[in-house]
Design a protein around this motif. Sequence first.
Motif, PDB file in Angstrom:
ATOM      1  N   GLU A 107       0.805  -1.217   0.000  1.00  0.00           N
ATOM      2  CA  GLU A 107       0.000   0.000   0.000  1.00  0.00           C
ATOM      3  C   GLU A 107       0.846   1.278   0.000  1.00  0.00           C
ATOM      4  OE1 GLU A 107      -3.518  -1.952   2.846  1.00  0.00           O
ATOM      5  OE2 GLU A 107      -2.038  -0.558   3.685  1.00  0.00           O
ATOM      6  N   ILE A 108       2.169   1.149   0.083  1.00  0.00           N
ATOM      7  CA  ILE A 108       3.024   2.326   0.246  1.00  0.00           C
ATOM      8  C   ILE A 108       3.873   2.558  -0.999  1.00  0.00           C
ATOM      9  CG2 ILE A 108       3.081   2.093   2.748  1.00  0.00           C
ATOM     10  CD1 ILE A 108       5.860   0.895   2.516  1.00  0.00           C
ATOM     11  N   GLN A 109       4.385   3.795  -1.092  1.00  0.00           N
ATOM     12  CA  GLN A 109       5.251   4.193  -2.197  1.00  0.00           C
ATOM     13  C   GLN A 109       6.568   4.722  -1.629  1.00  0.00           C
ATOM     14  OE1 GLN A 109       4.227   3.724  -5.348  1.00  0.00           O
ATOM     15  NE2 GLN A 109       2.228   2.979  -4.623  1.00  0.00           N
ATOM     16  N   VAL A 110       7.617   4.706  -2.439  1.00  0.00           N
ATOM     17  CA  VAL A 110       8.908   5.248  -2.019  1.00  0.00           C
ATOM     18  C   VAL A 110       8.763   6.699  -1.575  1.00  0.00           C
ATOM     19  CG1 VAL A 110      11.213   5.893  -2.827  1.00  0.00           C
ATOM     20  CG2 VAL A 110      10.260   3.652  -3.437  1.00  0.00           C
ATOM     21  N   ALA A 111       7.925   7.450  -2.287  1.00  0.00           N
ATOM     22  CA  ALA A 111       7.750   8.875  -1.985  1.00  0.00           C
ATOM     23  C   ALA A 111       7.129   9.132  -0.618  1.00  0.00           C
ATOM     24  CB  ALA A 111       6.892   9.530  -3.065  1.00  0.00           C
ATOM     25  N   ASP A 112       6.553   8.106  -0.001  1.00  0.00           N
ATOM     26  CA  ASP A 112       5.874   8.289   1.287  1.00  0.00           C
ATOM     27  C   ASP A 112       6.845   8.490   2.445  1.00  0.00           C
ATOM     28  OD1 ASP A 112       3.489   7.875  -0.045  1.00  0.00           O
ATOM     29  OD2 ASP A 112       3.303   5.770   0.565  1.00  0.00           O
ATOM     30  N   TYR A 113       8.116   8.068   2.288  1.00  0.00           N
ATOM     31  CA  TYR A 113       9.033   8.041   3.429  1.00  0.00           C
ATOM     32  C   TYR A 113      10.407   8.597   3.074  1.00  0.00           C
ATOM     33  CZ  TYR A 113       5.439   5.075   5.397  1.00  0.00           C
ATOM     34  OH  TYR A 113       4.240   4.610   5.853  1.00  0.00           O
ATOM     35  N   ASP A 114      11.093   9.073   4.103  1.00  0.00           N
ATOM     36  CA  ASP A 114      12.468   9.558   3.978  1.00  0.00           C
ATOM     37  C   ASP A 114      13.485   8.479   4.325  1.00  0.00           C
ATOM     38  OD1 ASP A 114      11.653  12.358   3.500  1.00  0.00           O
ATOM     39  OD2 ASP A 114      10.962  12.260   5.577  1.00  0.00           O
ATOM     40  N   ALA A 115      13.074   7.454   5.060  1.00  0.00           N
ATOM     41  CA  ALA A 115      13.981   6.388   5.479  1.00  0.00           C
ATOM     42  C   ALA A 115      13.172   5.145   5.809  1.00  0.00           C
ATOM     43  CB  ALA A 115      14.798   6.818   6.703  1.00  0.00           C
ATOM     44  N   ILE A 116      13.835   4.000   5.691  1.00  0.00           N
ATOM     45  CA  ILE A 116      13.255   2.749   6.177  1.00  0.00           C
ATOM     46  C   ILE A 116      14.282   2.073   7.072  1.00  0.00           C
ATOM     47  CG2 ILE A 116      11.729   2.389   4.202  1.00  0.00           C
ATOM     48  CD1 ILE A 116      13.750   0.355   3.110  1.00  0.00           C
ATOM     49  N   PHE A 117      13.792   1.321   8.067  1.00  0.00           N
ATOM     50  CA  PHE A 117      14.714   0.476   8.823  1.00  0.00           C
ATOM     51  C   PHE A 117      14.039  -0.849   9.129  1.00  0.00           C
ATOM     52  CE2 PHE A 117      12.756   1.997  12.804  1.00  0.00           C
ATOM     53  CZ  PHE A 117      12.866   0.893  13.643  1.00  0.00           C
ATOM     54  N   ILE A 118      14.879  -1.872   9.258  1.00  0.00           N
ATOM     55  CA  ILE A 118      14.406  -3.236   9.475  1.00  0.00           C
ATOM     56  C   ILE A 118      15.037  -3.760  10.760  1.00  0.00           C
ATOM     57  CG2 ILE A 118      14.137  -5.530   8.472  1.00  0.00           C
ATOM     58  CD1 ILE A 118      14.886  -4.293   5.756  1.00  0.00           C
ATOM     59  N   PRO A 119      14.230  -4.160  11.747  1.00  0.00           N
ATOM     60  CA  PRO A 119      14.778  -4.773  12.956  1.00  0.00           C
ATOM     61  C   PRO A 119      15.122  -6.237  12.694  1.00  0.00           C
ATOM     62  CG  PRO A 119      12.399  -4.711  13.089  1.00  0.00           C
ATOM     63  CD  PRO A 119      12.769  -4.032  11.797  1.00  0.00           C
ATOM     64  N   GLY A 120      15.892  -6.814  13.602  1.00  0.00           N
ATOM     65  CA  GLY A 120      16.223  -8.226  13.478  1.00  0.00           C
ATOM     66  C   GLY A 120      15.202  -9.096  14.177  1.00  0.00           C
ATOM     67  N   GLY A 121      15.684 -10.184  14.733  1.00  0.00           N
ATOM     68  CA  GLY A 121      14.789 -11.138  15.385  1.00  0.00           C
ATOM     69  C   GLY A 121      15.029 -12.534  14.849  1.00  0.00           C
ATOM     70  N   ALA A 122      14.559 -13.518  15.584  1.00  0.00           N
ATOM     71  CA  ALA A 122      14.859 -14.905  15.238  1.00  0.00           C
ATOM     72  C   ALA A 122      14.262 -15.336  13.905  1.00  0.00           C
ATOM     73  CB  ALA A 122      14.357 -15.835  16.343  1.00  0.00           C
ATOM     74  N   TRP A 123      13.054 -14.868  13.586  1.00  0.00           N
ATOM     75  CA  TRP A 123      12.473 -15.290  12.308  1.00  0.00           C
ATOM     76  C   TRP A 123      11.849 -14.154  11.503  1.00  0.00           C
ATOM     77  CZ3 TRP A 123      10.517 -16.998  17.045  1.00  0.00           C
ATOM     78  CH2 TRP A 123       9.222 -16.601  17.386  1.00  0.00           C
ATOM     79  N   ASN A 124      11.830 -12.955  12.030  1.00  0.00           N
ATOM     80  CA  ASN A 124      11.326 -11.813  11.276  1.00  0.00           C
ATOM     81  C   ASN A 124      12.016 -11.646   9.913  1.00  0.00           C
ATOM     82  OD1 ASN A 124      10.334  -9.004  10.703  1.00  0.00           O
ATOM     83  ND2 ASN A 124      12.371  -8.430  11.379  1.00  0.00           N
ATOM     84  N   PRO A 125      13.361 -11.666   9.842  1.00  0.00           N
ATOM     85  CA  PRO A 125      13.998 -11.476   8.540  1.00  0.00           C
ATOM     86  C   PRO A 125      13.636 -12.553   7.524  1.00  0.00           C
ATOM     87  CG  PRO A 125      15.559 -11.071  10.300  1.00  0.00           C
ATOM     88  CD  PRO A 125      14.349 -11.698  10.926  1.00  0.00           C
ATOM     89  N   ASP A 126      13.480 -13.785   7.970  1.00  0.00           N
ATOM     90  CA  ASP A 126      13.100 -14.852   7.040  1.00  0.00           C
ATOM     91  C   ASP A 126      11.702 -14.625   6.478  1.00  0.00           C
ATOM     92  OD1 ASP A 126      15.440 -16.248   7.023  1.00  0.00           O
ATOM     93  OD2 ASP A 126      14.812 -17.760   8.472  1.00  0.00           O
ATOM     94  N   ASN A 127      10.789 -14.130   7.325  1.00  0.00           N
ATOM     95  CA  ASN A 127       9.451 -13.809   6.828  1.00  0.00           C
ATOM     96  C   ASN A 127       9.518 -12.709   5.769  1.00  0.00           C
ATOM     97  OD1 ASN A 127       7.869 -15.598   8.381  1.00  0.00           O
ATOM     98  ND2 ASN A 127       7.949 -14.242  10.146  1.00  0.00           N
TER      99      ASN A 127
END
Length: 224
Positions: A107-127
């Motif tokens: 539902e989002i576009q690149v223009a909507d944000y100035d930055a993105i970040f991704i947290p870690g976790g045991a299985w979040n990245p695999d999802n």
Amino acid sequence: MPVAHLLNAPGNEGLRQFFFDPIDDDQQLAGRKIAVIAADGFEEIELLGPVWYFRALGAQVDVVSMKANPAPARFGLTMPEMAQDHIMAIQYLQPVGWVKVDRRVDEIQVADYDAIFIPGGAWNPDNLRNDKDVIAFIQAFNQSGKLVAAICHAPVVLATADILKGKKLTGYWNVHTDLVNAGGQVLDQSVVVDGNLITSRHPIDVADFSRTVAEWLTENKNAK
């Protein structure tokens, strides 16, 4: 990894101070919009710590996830109704609660944000790395030159997005080989900045990671 134990452990005084010291400038990131991209199994402090900090500095922060995708019935798994619009937090391997999703990645576009970040976790990245919409969005966001940040296991999502070739970065120790195989130059330090990429190693680096993201956005005010 209970957060209280983590903050009170010997050697983590700086991390504890990060959460308890007053914010100097609550307008430092005013007008900035940040998306945290996460799914079930994110490490609690790696999402909620930076989100708290960026909001305290005046940024708008949205929790963005994939479309809800329940496991097939033959897996024998059941999820609560809350899983339709929340994602599960963990402390190391133990589920500890739920966080409301603000938007879905399709539902989002690149223009909507100035930055993105991704947290870690045991299985979040695999999802995340198995979702084509997530990968396509990260690739487009990186192409724009805007800030892409990841901590702990999360850089493997960037490896799947194939945006690490020639980049200096870091991550949790047991994914270093994956990052090298993706073409990255891995450094064992709390935070690494290479152009529009910021990475960190683990929960103890949350303070350094968060401050570095805020500094990058402050110094690159025209990175819109």
